[in-house]
Write a protein that holds these residues in place. Structure first.
Motif, PDB file in Angstrom:
ATOM      1  N   UNK A 101       0.822  -1.032   0.059  1.00  0.00           N
ATOM      2  CA  UNK A 101       0.133  -0.010  -0.055  1.00  0.00           C
ATOM      3  C   UNK A 101       0.874   1.176   0.154  1.00  0.00           C
ATOM      4  N   UNK A 102       0.351   2.312  -0.557  1.00  0.00           N
ATOM      5  CA  UNK A 102       1.090   3.590  -0.561  1.00  0.00           C
ATOM      6  C   UNK A 102       1.387   4.227   1.033  1.00  0.00           C
ATOM      7  N   UNK A 103       2.611   4.754   1.179  1.00  0.00           N
ATOM      8  CA  UNK A 103       2.996   5.191   2.388  1.00  0.00           C
ATOM      9  C   UNK A 103       2.088   6.330   2.901  1.00  0.00           C
ATOM     10  N   UNK A 104       1.817   7.235   1.935  1.00  0.00           N
ATOM     11  CA  UNK A 104       1.039   8.373   2.049  1.00  0.00           C
ATOM     12  C   UNK A 104       0.069   8.607   1.054  1.00  0.00           C
ATOM     13  N   UNK A 105      -1.251   9.418   1.433  1.00  0.00           N
ATOM     14  CA  UNK A 105      -2.407   9.606   0.673  1.00  0.00           C
ATOM     15  C   UNK A 105      -3.107   8.553   0.484  1.00  0.00           C
ATOM     16  N   UNK A 106      -4.518   8.645   0.222  1.00  0.00           N
ATOM     17  CA  UNK A 106      -5.413   7.730   0.204  1.00  0.00           C
ATOM     18  C   UNK A 106      -5.186   6.489  -0.801  1.00  0.00           C
ATOM     19  N   UNK A 107      -5.936   5.449  -0.599  1.00  0.00           N
ATOM     20  CA  UNK A 107      -5.831   4.477  -1.594  1.00  0.00           C
ATOM     21  C   UNK A 107      -7.332   3.419  -1.152  1.00  0.00           C
ATOM     22  N   UNK A 108      -7.470   2.746  -2.540  1.00  0.00           N
ATOM     23  CA  UNK A 108      -8.628   2.028  -2.481  1.00  0.00           C
ATOM     24  C   UNK A 108      -8.434   0.614  -1.892  1.00  0.00           C
ATOM     25  N   UNK A 109      -9.144   0.401  -0.771  1.00  0.00           N
ATOM     26  CA  UNK A 109      -9.282  -0.951  -0.002  1.00  0.00           C
ATOM     27  C   UNK A 109      -9.434  -2.066  -1.017  1.00  0.00           C
ATOM     28  N   UNK A 110     -10.488  -1.708  -1.773  1.00  0.00           N
ATOM     29  CA  UNK A 110     -11.312  -2.667  -2.576  1.00  0.00           C
ATOM     30  C   UNK A 110     -10.266  -3.445  -3.523  1.00  0.00           C
ATOM     31  N   UNK A 111      -9.796  -2.370  -4.362  1.00  0.00           N
ATOM     32  CA  UNK A 111      -8.873  -3.037  -5.475  1.00  0.00           C
ATOM     33  C   UNK A 111      -7.367  -3.398  -5.179  1.00  0.00           C
ATOM     34  N   UNK A 112      -7.138  -2.644  -3.742  1.00  0.00           N
ATOM     35  CA  UNK A 112      -5.700  -3.109  -3.292  1.00  0.00           C
ATOM     36  C   UNK A 112      -5.664  -4.327  -2.293  1.00  0.00           C
ATOM     37  N   UNK A 113      -6.786  -4.678  -1.740  1.00  0.00           N
ATOM     38  CA  UNK A 113      -6.689  -5.683  -0.599  1.00  0.00           C
ATOM     39  C   UNK A 113      -7.731  -6.535  -0.571  1.00  0.00           C
ATOM     40  N   UNK A 114      -9.296  -6.081  -0.806  1.00  0.00           N
ATOM     41  CA  UNK A 114     -10.462  -6.995  -0.711  1.00  0.00           C
ATOM     42  C   UNK A 114     -10.568  -7.893  -1.823  1.00  0.00           C
ATOM     43  N   UNK A 115      -9.980  -7.451  -3.011  1.00  0.00           N
ATOM     44  CA  UNK A 115     -10.043  -8.140  -4.189  1.00  0.00           C
ATOM     45  C   UNK A 115      -9.174  -9.129  -4.402  1.00  0.00           C
ATOM     46  N   UNK A 116      -7.710  -8.642  -4.384  1.00  0.00           N
ATOM     47  CA  UNK A 116      -6.692  -9.617  -4.632  1.00  0.00           C
ATOM     48  C   UNK A 116      -6.509 -10.958  -3.633  1.00  0.00           C
ATOM     49  N   UNK A 162      -8.473   5.274   8.302  1.00  0.00           N
ATOM     50  CA  UNK A 162      -9.531   6.002   8.608  1.00  0.00           C
ATOM     51  C   UNK A 162     -10.369   6.213   7.200  1.00  0.00           C
ATOM     52  N   UNK A 163     -11.520   6.549   7.267  1.00  0.00           N
ATOM     53  CA  UNK A 163     -12.168   6.744   5.977  1.00  0.00           C
ATOM     54  C   UNK A 163     -11.633   8.237   5.235  1.00  0.00           C
ATOM     55  N   UNK A 164     -11.262   8.260   4.005  1.00  0.00           N
ATOM     56  CA  UNK A 164     -10.909   9.301   3.301  1.00  0.00           C
ATOM     57  C   UNK A 164     -11.851   9.887   2.440  1.00  0.00           C
ATOM     58  N   UNK A 165     -13.049   9.196   2.091  1.00  0.00           N
ATOM     59  CA  UNK A 165     -13.889   9.643   1.502  1.00  0.00           C
ATOM     60  C   UNK A 165     -15.212   8.940   1.861  1.00  0.00           C
ATOM     61  N   UNK A 166     -16.499   9.489   1.658  1.00  0.00           N
ATOM     62  CA  UNK A 166     -17.601   8.820   1.965  1.00  0.00           C
ATOM     63  C   UNK A 166     -17.714   7.310   1.167  1.00  0.00           C
TER      64      UNK A 166
END
Ligand code: HEM
Length: 394
Positions: free
Chosen positions: A125-140, A371-375
């Protein structure tokens, strides 16, 4: 019977279907959902009884089977051998062969794999900035685990996702012609890949599910090659689609309800996971067809009548659950209908539970400030109640 209108693709409903379910509940055990032209139940006792009643099944009676449009033929050619769409005796034979390979010992042996994969996905996962948990973790995570379990190369994960996503488009409310073509193309390409892969694997047996299924096929009577291909497709697709969205819905719920601490303790993890599965399941509707006249909670079904079992609603039935709209991991343990019930009860439930029970604590332990970075927004479909993306920051 009360008749209700609710577009399954209306944005408000997709984001939060539960108020509609509550409205439907006041109509009694059954209501007529106009948009689907279907009698449905939000009632846990009715749905559970229908799931377990052999006078109902998934297969349409032969006289009611709908003609198959030529452009969807490749999709239905795969479905024709799917245990999920069959009833005994074919269902019993196919399910028995899968269960023999899908032992609790084999599932438990995946624990280390789920742990190390969870860690390596978090490492990436990136060290900084928001990331999408679905494509980076929940899917793979579930895709790679089910590929390993079957013995399909892991570098196929992206391709498996594409085929699977296109195929499940067939279950979407108001699907288009283009979606039907895409589902059929995916079914044909997926089958072709597996057919040649199985040929290769006949020469290189290993300790995996494909090898066990090939052995059953070699026995002759027990498994045809078409059944072998479809069973692999079913396991690869069913083996990740709902788990992806359960991870997403679960992380969202834990963050929104301030209950992350509960998932960190090994004592409470199993109950938190059960509550995640109950509270916001990924699959909300399964249908059954009556094979003869049956009366359920005052409603008489005739042969050929269909009924929709609304799992997202049954899991919040106040006759079963105290304060059903609250996420309460400490609530007493009771079975919910998220994995179905009866003959077709989910074969992968132990694997899905294992993945959730391992991945969620690792995620929150490794990233304590998550934490949530967007709704969060649910994808605009009803066949999967899951997030299109889940933007988080550490
Ligand atoms: C949280 C994740 C999951 C959910 C919510 C889920 C839900 C379900 C439900 C509700 C059914 C029954 C459908 C019906 O009765 O009409 C089902 C069946 C099935 N599931 Fe799952 N599932 C999940 C994960 C998995 C996994 C990980 C696998 C495979 C490894 C899997 C494989 C299957 C198969 C093969 C069937 C068909 C069983 C039969 O027809 O006898 N599922 N699932």
């Amino acid at each position: 019977m009360q008749s209700l209108t609710q577009s399954p693709t209306a944005p408000d409903f997709v984001q939060n279907p539960y108020p509609f379910y509550e409205r439907a509940r006041t109509a009694g055990p059954f209501f007529y959902w106009q948009d689907y032209d279907l009698i449905c139940t939000p009632n846990a006792a009715a749905a559970s009884a229908i799931f377990r009643d052999r006078r109902f099944g998934r297969e349409a009676p032969p006289e009611l089977a709908r003609p198959i449009a030529p452009h969807t033929a490749p999709f239905y050619a795969v479905e024709a051998h799917s245990m999920l769409e069959l009833e005994p005796p074919r269902h019993t034979r196919l399910r028995g062969l899968v269960l023999r390979a899908f032992t609790s010992r084999r599932i438990a042996s995946l624990q280390g794999d789920v742990e190390s994969l969870s860690h390596s996905l978090i490492d990436a996962l990136p060290d900084e900035g928001p990331f999408d948990l679905i494509s980076s973790f929940a899917q793979p995570l579930p895709v790679i685990i089910i590929a390993r379990l079957l013995g399909v190369p892991e570098d196929m994960a992206e391709q498996l996702l594409r085929w699977s996503n296109a195929m499940v488009g067939m279950y979407q409310a108001r699907r288009t012609h283009a979606m039907e073509v895409a589902a059929s193309d995916a079914a044909r390409d997926f089958s072709e890949f597996l057919r040649s892969y199985v040929e290769q694997r006949r020469k290189t047996p290993a300790d995996d599910l494909i090898t066990q299924l090939i052995a059953a096929e070699a026995d002759g009577e027990r498994l045809s090659t078409d059944e072998l291909i479809t069973t692999c497709i079913l396991l690869l697709n069913a083996g990740h689609e709902a788990t992806v969205h359960t991870i997403g819905n679960g992380v969202k719920t834990l963050l929104e309800t301030g209950t992350v601490a509960q998932v960190l303790s090994p004592d409470t993890v199993p109950r938190v996971v059960e509550e995640i599965l109950r509270f916001d399941p990924a699959l909300h509707m399964f249908t059954r067809t009556a094979y003869e006249t049956v009366e359920v909670m005052g409603h008489r079904f005739e042969r050929g009548d269909q009924v929709g079992l609304l799992l997202g609603a049954t899991n919040r039935d106040p006759q079963v659950w105290d304060r059903p709209d609250r996420f309460l991991p400490e609530r007493p343990d009771k079975p919910n209908l998220t994995f179905g019930a009866g003959l077709h009860f989910c074969v992968g439930a132990p694997l899905a539970r294992l993945e959730l029970q391992i991945a969620l604590p690792i995620l929150f332990r490794r990233l304590p400030g998550l934490h949530l970075a967007a709704p969060p927004r649910y994808a605009d479909v009803y066949h999967f109640h899951g997030l299109e993306r889940l933007m988080l920051a550490r």
